[in-house]
Design a protein around this motif. Structure first.
Motif, short mmCIF file in Angstrom:
data_model
loop_
_atom_site.label_atom_id
_atom_site.label_comp_id
_atom_site.label_asym_id
_atom_site.label_seq_id
_atom_site.Cartn_x
_atom_site.Cartn_y
_atom_site.Cartn_z
N THR A 93 -3.07 15.04 -14.48
CA THR A 93 -2.92 14.80 -15.92
C THR A 93 -1.71 13.92 -16.19
N LEU A 94 -0.58 14.27 -15.56
CA LEU A 94 0.64 13.48 -15.74
C LEU A 94 0.48 12.07 -15.17
N GLU A 95 -0.26 11.95 -14.09
CA GLU A 95 -0.56 10.65 -13.50
C GLU A 95 -1.30 9.77 -14.50
N THR A 96 -2.28 10.36 -15.18
CA THR A 96 -3.08 9.61 -16.15
C THR A 96 -2.24 9.22 -17.36
N VAL A 97 -1.45 10.15 -17.87
CA VAL A 97 -0.58 9.84 -19.02
C VAL A 97 0.39 8.72 -18.67
N ASP A 98 0.98 8.78 -17.50
CA ASP A 98 1.93 7.76 -17.10
C ASP A 98 1.27 6.39 -17.01
N TYR A 99 0.05 6.34 -16.49
CA TYR A 99 -0.65 5.07 -16.38
C TYR A 99 -0.93 4.47 -17.76
N LEU A 104 -0.61 0.51 -19.30
CA LEU A 104 -1.47 -0.07 -20.33
C LEU A 104 -0.71 -0.38 -21.62
N HIS A 105 0.12 0.54 -22.06
CA HIS A 105 0.89 0.31 -23.27
C HIS A 105 2.01 -0.70 -23.02
N MET A 106 2.94 -0.34 -22.14
CA MET A 106 4.17 -1.11 -22.01
C MET A 106 3.99 -2.47 -21.32
N GLN A 107 2.98 -2.59 -20.48
CA GLN A 107 2.79 -3.87 -19.79
C GLN A 107 1.60 -4.67 -20.35
N ALA A 108 0.42 -4.05 -20.34
CA ALA A 108 -0.77 -4.80 -20.78
C ALA A 108 -0.72 -5.12 -22.27
N TRP A 109 -0.59 -4.07 -23.09
CA TRP A 109 -0.65 -4.28 -24.54
C TRP A 109 0.52 -5.11 -25.05
N THR A 110 1.70 -4.88 -24.48
CA THR A 110 2.87 -5.63 -24.94
C THR A 110 2.71 -7.12 -24.67
N ARG A 111 2.09 -7.47 -23.57
CA ARG A 111 1.85 -8.89 -23.30
C ARG A 111 0.97 -9.52 -24.38
N VAL A 121 8.90 -19.20 -25.27
CA VAL A 121 8.27 -20.51 -25.21
C VAL A 121 6.82 -20.37 -25.66
N GLU A 122 6.51 -20.91 -26.82
CA GLU A 122 5.20 -20.69 -27.43
C GLU A 122 4.05 -21.21 -26.57
N GLU A 123 4.30 -22.27 -25.83
CA GLU A 123 3.24 -22.83 -24.99
C GLU A 123 2.79 -21.86 -23.89
N GLU A 124 3.65 -20.93 -23.54
CA GLU A 124 3.32 -19.96 -22.49
C GLU A 124 2.55 -18.75 -23.02
N HIS A 125 2.51 -18.58 -24.33
CA HIS A 125 1.92 -17.39 -24.92
C HIS A 125 0.44 -17.18 -24.61
N PRO A 126 -0.41 -18.23 -24.68
CA PRO A 126 -1.83 -17.98 -24.36
C PRO A 126 -2.04 -17.40 -22.97
N LYS A 127 -1.30 -17.88 -21.99
CA LYS A 127 -1.43 -17.37 -20.63
C LYS A 127 -0.98 -15.92 -20.54
N ILE A 128 0.11 -15.59 -21.23
CA ILE A 128 0.64 -14.22 -21.22
C ILE A 128 -0.35 -13.28 -21.90
N LYS A 129 -0.88 -13.71 -23.05
CA LYS A 129 -1.87 -12.90 -23.76
C LYS A 129 -3.12 -12.65 -22.91
N ALA A 130 -3.56 -13.70 -22.22
CA ALA A 130 -4.74 -13.58 -21.37
C ALA A 130 -4.50 -12.58 -20.25
N ARG A 131 -3.30 -12.60 -19.70
CA ARG A 131 -2.96 -11.64 -18.65
C ARG A 131 -2.94 -10.22 -19.21
N LYS A 138 -8.98 -4.10 -17.01
CA LYS A 138 -8.94 -3.40 -15.72
C LYS A 138 -8.64 -1.91 -15.93
N GLY A 139 -7.63 -1.64 -16.77
CA GLY A 139 -7.24 -0.25 -17.02
C GLY A 139 -8.33 0.55 -17.70
N LEU A 140 -8.97 -0.05 -18.69
CA LEU A 140 -10.04 0.64 -19.39
C LEU A 140 -11.23 0.91 -18.48
N ALA A 141 -11.48 0.00 -17.54
CA ALA A 141 -12.56 0.21 -16.58
C ALA A 141 -12.27 1.41 -15.68
#
Length: 206
Positions: A93-99, A104-111, A121-131, A138-141
């Motif tokens: 359970t703690l493993e799932t919460v941490d993930y 997902l929150h702090m890395q994926a969503w924040t990007r 640098v605004e030009e870099e934003h599309p690539k960051i958002k795509a990542r 991947k996480g939702l899968a």
């Protein structure tokens, strides 16, 4: 009385849901991010990390960080069975919460949602958002696979489900991305819980 410091629509939603599940009296104090109240002296005295959620307990001490608050609420309200006592299931359970929270929150969503945190640098934003979207998918899968033939992530309702709920809310209601089938069904089950319905009303999100 226990007090939850929150901002509507943030990850504090998940803690708010747990307080509603527990059913004991609690107080709510909104931290107005629009006015940057999280950086003001009043809230900094509560949580110098300048983020939510924060939970002020009856003795005046304050807990921060979603996993810690959720775990404390579960352990101090064992009758609600929000956290398994079996070592393997508890650890999973703690493993799932941490993930959900740390990846997902702090890395994926924040990007995606707070791209400027990764680059000014605004030009870099599309690539960051795509990542960020790629990491989210991947996480939702992975979580979709975990939910296969189950109503709740750990089999029984737990703190992991309240964590997944706030992330589902962001994906479905803010990003308007489709949820994979098992996750989408989980989201609908969460929305049907009185605890979630009450939280949404109290936070003005209904």
């Amino acid at each position: 009385m226990t007090t939850l410091y929150y901002m509507p629509g943030t990850c504090a939603m998940g803690i708010h849901v747990l307080l509603e599940e527990i059913g004991k009296p609690y107080d709510l104090k909104k931290v107005d991010f629009a006015n940057q109240a999280q950086f003001g002296p009043e809230y900094m005295a509560i949580n110098p990390k300048s983020k939510v959620p924060a939970l002020e307990r009856d003795d005046g001490t304050v807990l921060t960080e979603f996993p810690a608050i959720a775990t404390w609420l579960a352990l101090t309200n064992p009758d609600k069975k929000l956290l398994a006592t079996d070592p393997e299931k508890l650890t999973r359970t703690l493993e799932t919460v941490d993930y959900i929270v740390a990846t997902l929150h702090m890395q994926a969503w924040t990007r995606f949602w707070r791209t400027v945190n990764y680059s000014t640098v605004e030009e870099e934003h599309p690539k960051i958002k795509a990542r960020g979207k790629e990491m989210t998918e991947k996480g939702l899968a992975l979580l979709d696979k975990q939910l296969d033939k189950k109503e709740w992530l750990m089999g029984d309702f737990s703190i992991a489900d309240s964590a997944l709920y706030f992330f589902e809310f962001w994906i479905a209601e803010r990003a308007n991305w489709p949820l994979p089938p098992n996750v989408a069904a989980h989201y609908q089950r969460m929305k049907a819980r009185p605890s979630v319905q009450n939280m949404l009303k109290l936070e003005g999100l209904a």
